[in-house]
Design a protein around this motif. Sequence first.
Motif, short mmCIF file in Angstrom:
data_model
loop_
_atom_site.label_atom_id
_atom_site.label_comp_id
_atom_site.label_asym_id
_atom_site.label_seq_id
_atom_site.Cartn_x
_atom_site.Cartn_y
_atom_site.Cartn_z
N GLN A 1 -44.26 -68.38 19.83
CA GLN A 1 -44.09 -69.69 19.21
C GLN A 1 -44.86 -69.84 17.91
OE1 GLN A 1 -45.51 -72.21 22.38
NE2 GLN A 1 -43.51 -72.35 23.36
N ALA A 2 -45.48 -68.77 17.41
CA ALA A 2 -46.40 -68.88 16.27
C ALA A 2 -45.70 -68.96 14.93
CB ALA A 2 -47.37 -67.70 16.26
N GLY A 3 -44.40 -68.69 14.87
CA GLY A 3 -43.69 -68.74 13.60
C GLY A 3 -43.96 -67.58 12.67
N GLU B 1 -60.15 -66.51 9.85
CA GLU B 1 -59.31 -66.26 8.68
C GLU B 1 -57.84 -66.60 8.93
OE1 GLU B 1 -62.32 -62.79 8.98
OE2 GLU B 1 -61.24 -64.18 10.29
N PHE B 2 -57.47 -66.77 10.19
CA PHE B 2 -56.08 -67.02 10.54
C PHE B 2 -55.61 -68.43 10.17
CE2 PHE B 2 -52.75 -68.25 13.58
CZ PHE B 2 -51.87 -67.18 13.46
N GLY B 3 -56.52 -69.33 9.91
CA GLY B 3 -56.16 -70.74 9.80
C GLY B 3 -55.51 -71.18 8.50
N ARG B 4 -55.15 -70.27 7.63
CA ARG B 4 -54.56 -70.63 6.34
C ARG B 4 -53.10 -71.05 6.47
NH1 ARG B 4 -55.58 -65.90 2.08
NH2 ARG B 4 -53.97 -67.18 1.11
N ASP B 5 -52.64 -71.79 5.45
CA ASP B 5 -51.20 -72.03 5.23
C ASP B 5 -50.48 -72.60 6.44
OD1 ASP B 5 -51.13 -71.04 2.49
OD2 ASP B 5 -51.45 -69.07 3.37
N GLY B 6 -51.04 -73.66 7.00
CA GLY B 6 -50.34 -74.37 8.07
C GLY B 6 -50.53 -73.78 9.45
N ARG C 1 -52.73 -64.54 6.32
CA ARG C 1 -52.50 -65.34 5.12
C ARG C 1 -51.04 -65.77 4.94
NH1 ARG C 1 -53.84 -60.16 2.74
NH2 ARG C 1 -52.06 -59.14 1.77
N GLN C 2 -50.19 -65.48 5.92
CA GLN C 2 -48.78 -65.84 5.79
C GLN C 2 -48.50 -67.23 6.32
OE1 GLN C 2 -45.63 -62.92 6.62
NE2 GLN C 2 -44.74 -64.41 8.05
N GLU C 3 -47.65 -67.95 5.59
CA GLU C 3 -47.17 -69.24 6.07
C GLU C 3 -46.14 -69.01 7.17
OE1 GLU C 3 -44.76 -73.17 4.36
OE2 GLU C 3 -45.44 -71.58 2.99
N PRO C 4 -46.20 -69.76 8.27
CA PRO C 4 -45.24 -69.54 9.35
C PRO C 4 -43.83 -69.99 8.98
CG PRO C 4 -46.66 -71.42 9.85
CD PRO C 4 -47.22 -70.78 8.60
N PHE C 5 -42.85 -69.43 9.65
CA PHE C 5 -41.45 -69.79 9.42
C PHE C 5 -41.11 -71.14 10.04
CE2 PHE C 5 -41.23 -65.22 8.69
CZ PHE C 5 -40.31 -65.13 7.64
N TRP C 6 -41.89 -71.59 11.01
CA TRP C 6 -41.72 -72.93 11.59
C TRP C 6 -43.09 -73.42 12.05
CZ3 TRP C 6 -39.60 -68.59 14.16
CH2 TRP C 6 -40.26 -68.22 15.34
N GLU C 7 -43.19 -74.71 12.31
CA GLU C 7 -44.46 -75.26 12.77
C GLU C 7 -44.80 -74.65 14.11
OE1 GLU C 7 -46.46 -79.50 14.16
OE2 GLU C 7 -44.51 -79.50 13.14
#
Length: 397
Positions: free
Chosen positions: A113-115, A95-100, A140-146
């Motif tokens: 380093q996960a953002g 489930e972690f693989g969402r939003d980049g 489900r959160q988009e990271p702050f950086w790649e």
Amino acid sequence: MTVEGTCADEFAEVRTEFERNFAERGEVGAGVHVTVDGVTVVDLWGGDAGGRPWREDTITHVWSCTKGATALCAHVLAARGELDLDAPVVEYWPEFGRDGKAGTLVRHLLAHQAGLAAVREPVPAGGMLDWDLMTGLLARQEPFWEPGTRHGYHALTFGHLVGEVVRRVSGLGLAEFFEKEVSGPLGLDFWLTLPEDLEPLVARTVPAERGEAVPAVYVAAMGSPGSMQSLLMGNTGGYVAASDTREAHAAQYGSVGGMSNARGLAQLYRPLALGGEYNGVRLVDEAQIPLMSAVVSAGHDEMLLAPTRFSLGFMKAAANRHLPAVERGVAMSDGAFGHSGMGGSLGFADPGARMSFGYAMTKMGPGLGVNARGQSLVDAVYRALGHRRASDGAWFR
């Protein structure tokens, strides 16, 4: 104020500095513990534990020292071949693989380093103590950086991120795994969920006095609404205010929720100072120790806005002597690794010196790492071991 415990003659300066902490540096209640070659050479405690004397079995909140215990759980699994630190997180936590985040590796979680250094969605009251809620928000959160391209201290999210991987791999909750595989076999005074019958032993946190100097992360939090820093400070579900309650002590919070003392911190790292094993309990193979010690994140920290250095899950010494005191970490040897906690608590292993160290206290200090109280004890230990200090503040033999 009487300091109790034992101290080997060659480490007498540690006792002197510990006593000075009370007499000159505002210490309220604390302990310090040091082992060398697996043998306890310093075991001191003293002061006030909330209206009663600090005793040998007193425990307290050690804040981010908890991250060292959480990281160790991941390394135990890695050393057994059950967890690949270079694998994508989604192999264990789909489930972690969402939003980049599909390319995020387990090592990115450990190395900050996960953002995901702060939470964007509003955290409800008490939410930081709700494991399923927090892991769901982060998944489900988009990271702050790649992920993997930068690093920034994951102060309040590290434990949920790494701990959920531990849970998915082992089938045990983080606290249960830690007790079964680490604290239980070693007989540690260290809990990720504190049993209710031990609550009377807890010495509550004493807030730090306000100083003129303020770390850059706090300046950004107050002056930049919506920033990672403001989310870190303001979107916690009220955790800091409730951190010294029975509810918080009983919860599983692998970032900052650990309860221990100086003995527990030093003895957590004792096997790691000796190649991964102590007294018949092997936590990791000796080959795992370099992975736990080697720097993988260094330089500008996107969250703390100051230089930091991390290995896979552990804090490293940073050459920050040129910075204001509130921006410094802790001066150790380059081979040492461990973790400090908010206000100044500290535990670490130094495999080169075959030494482990623990310091826990109630009176919070300023800054991002240890303050003058903890650093004075670390310095005294290294001097007793015959180390010298480099111009940047690091210790070497």
